[in-house]
Design an enzyme around this catalytic site. Structure first.
Site, PDB file in Angstrom:
ATOM      1  N   HIS A 147      61.912  82.858  49.775  1.00 55.32           N
ATOM      2  CA  HIS A 147      61.051  82.538  50.920  1.00 55.32           C
ATOM      3  C   HIS A 147      59.574  82.770  50.580  1.00 55.32           C
ATOM      4  O   HIS A 147      58.753  82.929  51.481  1.00 55.32           O
ATOM      5  CB  HIS A 147      61.417  83.411  52.117  1.00 55.32           C
ATOM      6  CG  HIS A 147      62.858  83.360  52.504  1.00 55.32           C
ATOM      7  ND1 HIS A 147      63.443  82.246  53.026  1.00 55.32           N
ATOM      8  CD2 HIS A 147      63.841  84.299  52.430  1.00 55.32           C
ATOM      9  CE1 HIS A 147      64.724  82.497  53.269  1.00 55.32           C
ATOM     10  NE2 HIS A 147      64.997  83.730  52.911  1.00 55.32           N
ATOM     11  N   HIS A 193      66.937  79.832  57.536  1.00 58.37           N
ATOM     12  CA  HIS A 193      68.089  79.512  56.688  1.00 58.37           C
ATOM     13  C   HIS A 193      68.923  78.406  57.302  1.00 58.37           C
ATOM     14  O   HIS A 193      70.025  78.126  56.860  1.00 58.37           O
ATOM     15  CB  HIS A 193      68.995  80.723  56.484  1.00 58.37           C
ATOM     16  CG  HIS A 193      68.275  81.940  56.055  1.00 58.37           C
ATOM     17  ND1 HIS A 193      67.783  82.853  56.948  1.00 58.37           N
ATOM     18  CD2 HIS A 193      67.917  82.371  54.827  1.00 58.37           C
ATOM     19  CE1 HIS A 193      67.178  83.825  56.282  1.00 58.37           C
ATOM     20  NE2 HIS A 193      67.218  83.549  55.013  1.00 58.37           N
TER      21      HIS A 193
END
Ligand SMILES: Nc1ncnc2c1ncn2[C@@H]1O[C@H](COP(=O)(O)OP(=O)(O)O)[C@@H](O)[C@H]1O
Ligand SMILES: Nc1ncnc2c1ncn2[C@@H]1O[C@H](COP(=O)(O)OP(=O)(O)O)[C@@H](O)[C@H]1O
Ligand SMILES: [Mg+2]
Ligand SMILES: [Mg+2]
Ligand SMILES: [Mg+2]
Ligand SMILES: [Mg+2]
Lengths: 210, 334, 334, 210
Positions: C58, C220
């Site tokens: 991320h 996600h």
């Protein structure tokens, strides 16, 4: 009915047809630019021609202004290489018609010659560099050659020369503009700006002959 | 094959709308000027001005590099299109404080044409304009033909240095001299793995097979030095650095540099960091001292994937300018 | 349908390699500690410590938020996986300066489990640990069930504020108090238009039809409040803001806020700026004063497309902390 | 030949088979997690089981250590929810076997019960929350029930209970972990962690019966 000369109002009408044809041709012009450049040539020309239509909707004082306003509208709405190049073409070409109240085959020749000279001075490209000049230059030579013929015949010959020039650009190697580093990979595709030139002169001829 | 799924409004108004958004992102520190320019408020009086600009669609460059100790203003074109001359003029007038304006932009035909006409219009208004072209892309032409080279990610360190200079010096001469040095000391090379798209149509900006990387490709998909098979970061980094080292910028042991790893859009920072890991030992082995490392997606082309490496060699003067803090939407340094 | 064309090396070593690259990006200001932690050098003596962390992939969060007036260190997990307890412990030991350690991380089951075990191990070593969970995602559970909410992009302004506090205060109590206030004052909502991919396999992280937007989706691909038809920025911004305004954070005319427009990866800054243009008038119409606007891709999931809006309400104390400069790979402010 | 009890060396062999089966099942386990979570469960379990193999290659002092080392290896190599959960399972389960030098059906029951209790204490999930507990809990009940049977029979019954539990998880609504906000959309897919539990007990039964 084929027109032997054009009034200012008719020049404006003609430029409106040119604008419509370019707007119509947007996908083809963008695709041509995608092969060699960044794919936005049609979008820029369309944006420019929409501005031209808006500008010309207010009319124009004379033939010179009809053309040079076209150039100004393109120059200030488009940006990019072709905004400057096509803007310069119409502005400089139009200036050669100062004082004229009719547009004829001689005017066509001086429009193109004046525009071409300024485009070359502005951008530094020469015939063979795979730019719009490769359609404009043969069109200019042809226009000088047929300057004493009737306007419809002259316009048609010029349009054909532009089309041939466009096609000839396929075999050239790009060195200017965004395409400048494509080198040999640019062979086989026509130059996007040359495609625009062909559309423009074809539209002019169609208007004049109609 | 259309990769675009864009959150926009009118596809033909993207440039205008993003500029409005950009001005908001400055929280009152910059304002919109004229048709499509952005200019900092509170400019230092009696100082030479730094104006950047170019086509939109590559955000945060070019207009996002306006800021404190960065550019004073930017002339913003339509998507992928250089700004028209009248926009260049409006920006020039807004940034000028009587000491003239330096145009700093990437060497693309459209930009040169339009900025040059803009400069002529500015001259008509009595504003002195100088131009420095950015041509850092070593893959776009041989070193002997720098005038043919494109400007790519090196424009970020160059604008940072020029912006620091603009905040420090008193004459256009000095600003031009330092900016030319920053350009002379900067080289970049990019690779591409996937095209971006044209917001107005959604069409991809170019085509590229799934198993190849375009080595040296430009940010609009301009061809570089060739296609190579898809490879790892450890394989790619030396290939890119070889192109930089093979160029005419002398890089000797002990030289201090800024090293910039840039994503062209959707290449993820994970990949940038892995590439940085691959590249740094090679730089260090050559004895180069990395004074500052930059990592981010600052020079982009929509959701294009790919990366670039840029090296800027610092001398004492440039190092001092580098160490000045700066703040902009595109690049901020404490 | 596999959108991944990644410039990496060993697909199973991405987390380790990106952390090495990240340390290099800090140019000597941070170092790698133990198996996979990053910690700032030159920590202020006798001060409470701020530790962040979470799964990799991320970037620039979480480990890229380590920095000056930001987090003191980060425990870095594998791709999309919370850091194991022993990594949490090594990071805890490295940041602790005798005044205890505040754990600040997103509310995900894996993170809670591993950080909690890490905290127990740290307690065995005599280190006092407190935990503040980030649960800013209003679309992930009703306001009454904050303990079920995910942590998303709000973690950036929260970490910025907590980092400023960690640099200013002298006790873990104070650091915890301020950090809890930052969390209490922050809300986010995200939308997704395209999945990212899992670096190890290239598989997309979820599926989403071309003509829909996942409203409220997590980074996600966790489902949010539902699918809506693909729409314009002007249509989307109010939908997102309605979710924020409909939540339990009181936002009254005159309140000062930080507004953060974040890209989840490949959504381009052009789009972020256009969305900002759509959103700002709505905020202003409510009488909110935008103290600071943030725009960028800081909370991402590989090449996932989508955006999030975050609002942090500032009181005088938080505003003072906000105005402190900070520097990190992920977020820098002058 | 079916084994009525396992020595430490055999437990290690069994755990190696468990590891191989999980590694083999990576794509299936990841796919299960992709339906409900972030798609990395198989990758995490694989990473953990590779670490287990490495750790067990050095042998283990006794049965307790064989299991608890398995847990430590998973916990410190995996991260994520399942690193903590499965790590806790083996560590806590193994501790119940302290002092044992043979692994039998009673040991199997205490392993699973001890592991389950700790997992529930650690993570706060209960049966029905659509987690690995939904395979582990029925396996634990079954193991207690068959604790006086032969190890092969017990192991087979436990494996079957885990498989049934995994299948039963399809109908459940996820509330824990990354999937916690899927709500009703999670119905129809089995939980990824429950799939792992089924693979694990099946492998143990296969080793014991072979
Ligand atoms: N120096 C030049 N002289 C003449 N025409 C040029 C020159 N540079 C570019 N062009 C023309 O401009 C066209 C590209 O226009 P366009 O795509 O609109 O601009 P850009 O290259 O900025 O994207 C080319 O196909 C070419 O015909
Ligand atoms: N609190 C919990 N108790 C028991 N098992 C859990 C819990 N939270 C998650 N799990 C299990 O972990 C699995 C997900 O593991 P994994 O994908 O590796 O971790 P992550 O969710 O961090 O990506 C779920 O399928 C579930 O079986
Ligand atoms: Mg173009
Ligand atoms: Mg262009
Ligand atoms: Mg995960
Ligand atoms: Mg998972």
């Amino acid at each position: 009915m084929p027109k032997s000369t054009l009034s200012t109002a008719e020049v404006i009408e003609m430029l409106n047809l040119v604008a419509d044809r370019i707007i119509e041709a947007e996908p083809m012009l963008s695709e041509a630019d995608r092969n060699l450049g960044d794919g936005d040539h049609g979008l820029g020309m369309k944006r420019g021609m929409e501005a031209v239509k808006e500008k010309l909707a207010a009319g124009a004082e004379n033939i010179e202004k009809a053309f040079s306003n076209t150039g100004m509208a393109m120059m200030s709405s488009m940006g990019g290489a072709s905004g400057a190049i096509f803007g310069t073409f119409w502005r400089a070409g139009g200036k050669t018609l100062a004082g004229k109240d009719q547009f004829d085959a001689e005017g066509l020749a001086s429009l193109i010659k004046g525009g071409l000279d300024s485009v070359m001075a502005r951008g530094g490209a020469k015939p063979g560099d795979k730019t719009m000049i490769d359609a404009l230059h043969p069109a200019s030579l042809k226009a000088a050659e047929v300057a004493s013929q009737s306007l419809p015949d002259a316009a048609q010959a010029v349009a054909q020369a532009a089309v041939d020039g466009r096609d000839a650009s396929k075999a050239m190697i790009a060195t200017m503009g965004r395409a400048k580093t494509l080198g040999e990979q640019s062979i086989g595709h026509p130059d996007a700006g040359a495609c625009s030139v062909a559309v423009i002169f074809q539209a002019m001829s169609d208007y004049i002959s109609a | 094959m259309n990769s675009a799924k864009k959150i926009i409004n009118n596809p033909n108004a993207c440039a205008d709308e993003l500029l409005e958004g950009l001005v908001l992102a400055y929280d009152g520190k910059a304002r919109k000027v004229g048709k499509r320019s952005i200019v900092m408020n509170d400019l230092r009086p009696d100082a030479p001005a730094l104006l950047v600009g170019g086509g939109a669609g590559h955000e945060p460059i070019y207009h996002g590099l306006v800021g404190k100790n960065m550019a004073d203003g930017a002339a913003c074109g339509d998507i992928f299109a250089a700004p028209p001359p009248d926009i260049v003029l409006e920006a020039t007038q807004a940034v000028n404080r009587g000491k003239g304006v330096l145009y700093l932009y990437g060497n693309y035909a459209g930009d040169v044409l339009n900025f040059d006409i803009g400069a002529e219009l500015a001259a008509d208004e009595g504003i002195e304009v100088r131009t420095v072209l950015i041509h850092d892309d070593v893959a776009s032409a041989p070193a002997a033909e720098k005038h043919k080279r494109r400007g790519v990610a090196g424009l970020v360190p160059i604008t940072k240095l020029a912006g620091a200079a603009a905040a420090s010096v008193d004459s256009l001469d000095e600003l031009e001299r330092i900016t030319r040095k920053a350009v002379a000391n900067t080289r970049s090379v990019g690779v591409s793995t996937k095209p971006g798209s044209i917001p107005a149509t959604g069409a991809p900006t170019f085509e590229l097979a799934d198993d190849v990387i375009g080595l040296g490709m430009g940010i609009h998909g301009e061809k570089g030095v060739g296609l190579i098979p898809m490879c790892t970061a450890d394989e790619l980094a030396p290939k890119m650095l070889d192109l930089l080292f093979g160029d005419d910028l002398e890089l000797n042991a002990g030289d201090e540099i800024v090293f910039f790893v840039n994503s062209l859009g959707s290449t993820h920072m994970m990949e940038l960091l892995i590439l940085l890991r691959s590249a740094r030992p090679i730089l260090e082995k050559r004895g180069l001292k990395i004074h500052h490392t930059m990592v981010g997606d600052i020079v982009t082309c929509q959701e294009m994937a790919g990366v670039s490496f840029s090296i800027t060699k610092l001398d004492d003067e440039l190092k001092r300018l580098w160490d000045m803090p700066c703040s902009s939407v595109g690049y901020t340094k404490l």
